[in-house]
Scaffold this motif. Structure first.
Motif, PDB file in Angstrom:
ATOM      1  N   UNK A 125       0.820  -1.209   0.000  1.00 35.02           N
ATOM      2  CA  UNK A 125       0.000   0.000   0.000  1.00 35.02           C
ATOM      3  C   UNK A 125       0.855   1.261   0.000  1.00 35.02           C
ATOM      4  N   UNK A 126       1.974   1.185   0.705  1.00 29.12           N
ATOM      5  CA  UNK A 126       2.887   2.337   0.740  1.00 29.12           C
ATOM      6  C   UNK A 126       3.501   2.568  -0.642  1.00 29.12           C
ATOM      7  N   UNK A 127       3.880   1.489  -1.338  1.00 30.45           N
ATOM      8  CA  UNK A 127       4.452   1.620  -2.684  1.00 30.45           C
ATOM      9  C   UNK A 127       3.429   2.227  -3.651  1.00 30.45           C
ATOM     10  N   UNK A 128       2.177   1.783  -3.542  1.00 31.71           N
ATOM     11  CA  UNK A 128       1.122   2.322  -4.399  1.00 31.71           C
ATOM     12  C   UNK A 128       0.895   3.794  -4.071  1.00 31.71           C
ATOM     13  N   UNK A 129       0.847   4.142  -2.777  1.00 28.06           N
ATOM     14  CA  UNK A 129       0.637   5.533  -2.370  1.00 28.06           C
ATOM     15  C   UNK A 129       1.799   6.411  -2.847  1.00 28.06           C
ATOM     16  N   UNK A 130       3.020   5.889  -2.815  1.00 24.88           N
ATOM     17  CA  UNK A 130       4.187   6.643  -3.288  1.00 24.88           C
ATOM     18  C   UNK A 130       4.072   6.897  -4.791  1.00 24.88           C
ATOM     19  N   UNK A 131       3.706   5.877  -5.551  1.00 28.05           N
ATOM     20  CA  UNK A 131       3.569   6.023  -7.002  1.00 28.05           C
ATOM     21  C   UNK A 131       2.450   7.005  -7.357  1.00 28.05           C
ATOM     22  N   UNK A 132       1.297   6.860  -6.672  1.00 23.91           N
ATOM     23  CA  UNK A 132       0.179   7.763  -6.932  1.00 23.91           C
ATOM     24  C   UNK A 132       0.562   9.197  -6.565  1.00 23.91           C
ATOM     25  N   UNK A 133       1.256   9.379  -5.445  1.00 27.69           N
ATOM     26  CA  UNK A 133       1.702  10.713  -5.023  1.00 27.69           C
ATOM     27  C   UNK A 133       2.665  11.329  -6.025  1.00 27.69           C
ATOM     28  N   UNK A 134       3.579  10.521  -6.560  1.00 30.83           N
ATOM     29  CA  UNK A 134       4.545  11.025  -7.546  1.00 30.83           C
ATOM     30  C   UNK A 134       3.848  11.455  -8.832  1.00 30.83           C
ATOM     31  N   UNK A 135       2.923  10.639  -9.306  1.00 34.74           N
ATOM     32  CA  UNK A 135       2.192  10.977 -10.530  1.00 34.74           C
ATOM     33  C   UNK A 135       1.325  12.219 -10.306  1.00 34.74           C
ATOM     34  N   UNK A 136       0.638  12.274  -9.176  1.00 38.25           N
ATOM     35  CA  UNK A 136      -0.217  13.430  -8.881  1.00 38.25           C
ATOM     36  C   UNK A 136       0.621  14.699  -8.735  1.00 38.25           C
ATOM     37  N   UNK A 137       1.742  14.609  -8.028  1.00 40.76           N
ATOM     38  CA  UNK A 137       2.609  15.780  -7.848  1.00 40.76           C
ATOM     39  C   UNK A 137       3.174  16.271  -9.167  1.00 40.76           C
ATOM     40  N   UNK A 138       3.603  15.358 -10.027  1.00 46.25           N
ATOM     41  CA  UNK A 138       4.127  15.741 -11.336  1.00 46.25           C
ATOM     42  C   UNK A 138       3.027  16.372 -12.195  1.00 46.25           C
ATOM     43  N   UNK A 139       1.826  15.801 -12.143  1.00 54.25           N
ATOM     44  CA  UNK A 139       0.709  16.348 -12.920  1.00 54.25           C
ATOM     45  C   UNK A 139       0.323  17.740 -12.464  1.00 54.25           C
ATOM     46  N   UNK A 140       0.268  17.941 -11.158  1.00 59.17           N
ATOM     47  CA  UNK A 140      -0.089  19.265 -10.633  1.00 59.17           C
ATOM     48  C   UNK A 140       0.978  20.289 -11.018  1.00 59.17           C
ATOM     49  N   UNK A 141       2.252  19.941 -10.867  1.00 58.99           N
ATOM     50  CA  UNK A 141       3.329  20.870 -11.214  1.00 58.99           C
ATOM     51  C   UNK A 141       3.343  21.168 -12.709  1.00 58.99           C
ATOM     52  N   UNK A 142       3.109  20.143 -13.522  1.00 64.51           N
ATOM     53  CA  UNK A 142       3.103  20.342 -14.974  1.00 64.51           C
ATOM     54  C   UNK A 142       1.969  21.263 -15.402  1.00 64.51           C
ATOM     55  N   UNK A 143       0.775  21.047 -14.865  1.00 59.80           N
ATOM     56  CA  UNK A 143      -0.367  21.889 -15.223  1.00 59.80           C
ATOM     57  C   UNK A 143      -0.213  23.311 -14.693  1.00 59.80           C
ATOM     58  N   UNK A 144       0.429  23.467 -13.566  1.00 58.72           N
ATOM     59  CA  UNK A 144       0.628  24.789 -12.989  1.00 58.72           C
ATOM     60  C   UNK A 144       1.597  25.618 -13.840  1.00 58.72           C
TER      61      UNK A 144
END
Length: 152
Positions: A76-95
């Motif tokens: 679950x931690x690995x999945x949360x890390x991957x989801x967090x990385x993708x979400x963080x990259x997406x937010x930064x890219x769109x910003x």
């Protein structure tokens, strides 16, 4: 298509308003004198998409991964890390995707020459030479463009 339209819109600017510094000596091909019939101040906007190099996206992914790593345990931690990385990259890219607007201030001057011809010139606005209807002006023809100045 956008580049063609931008080029088409900028053509009058390129043809009629050559770079010109008032303190620069330049050879003049011809000088025509006349009187201003009308003056119109206009703007020309150019929209430029900001192009950043992606460091913000990478940093957003790292920060998102670090935050995601704080949740869950085991798989679950690995999945949360991957989801967090993708979400963080997406937010930064769109910003970081944005547009910058550059506005060129231009003046369109319609001049009736001493020979009776009408000549229309579009050039950059110069605050030291504000045109009004009825002003006597000179039209300076250069190899690379035209410039209108007040007649003194």
């Amino acid at each position: 298509m956008r580049k063609f339209l931008l080029l088409l819109l900028m053509l009058p600017l390129i043809v009629t308003a050559a770079p010109y510094n008032r303190n620069e000596a330049r050879p003049v091909n011809d000088v025509v004198f006349g009187q201003i019939e009308s003056v119109r101040y206009i703007t020309q906007q150019e929209v430029i998409n900001s192009q950043r190099n992606g460091w913000e996206t990478l940093l957003g992914g790292v920060v998102g991964g670090l935050i995601g790593n704080q949740f869950g345990g085991g798989t679950g931690r690995e999945v949360a890390t991957a989801v967090g990385a993708v979400a963080g990259a997406g937010i930064a890219h769109n910003r970081q995707q944005g547009q910058t607007v550059i506005e060129y201030r231009l003046v369109e001057v319609l001049i009736k020459t001493d020979q009776g011809k009408l000549i229309d010139v579009i050039q950059d606005v110069d605050q030291t030479s504000v045109f009004n209807r009825g002003d006597n002006v000179r039209i300076l023809y250069f190899n690379d463009g035209v410039r209108v100045d007040k007649e003194f």
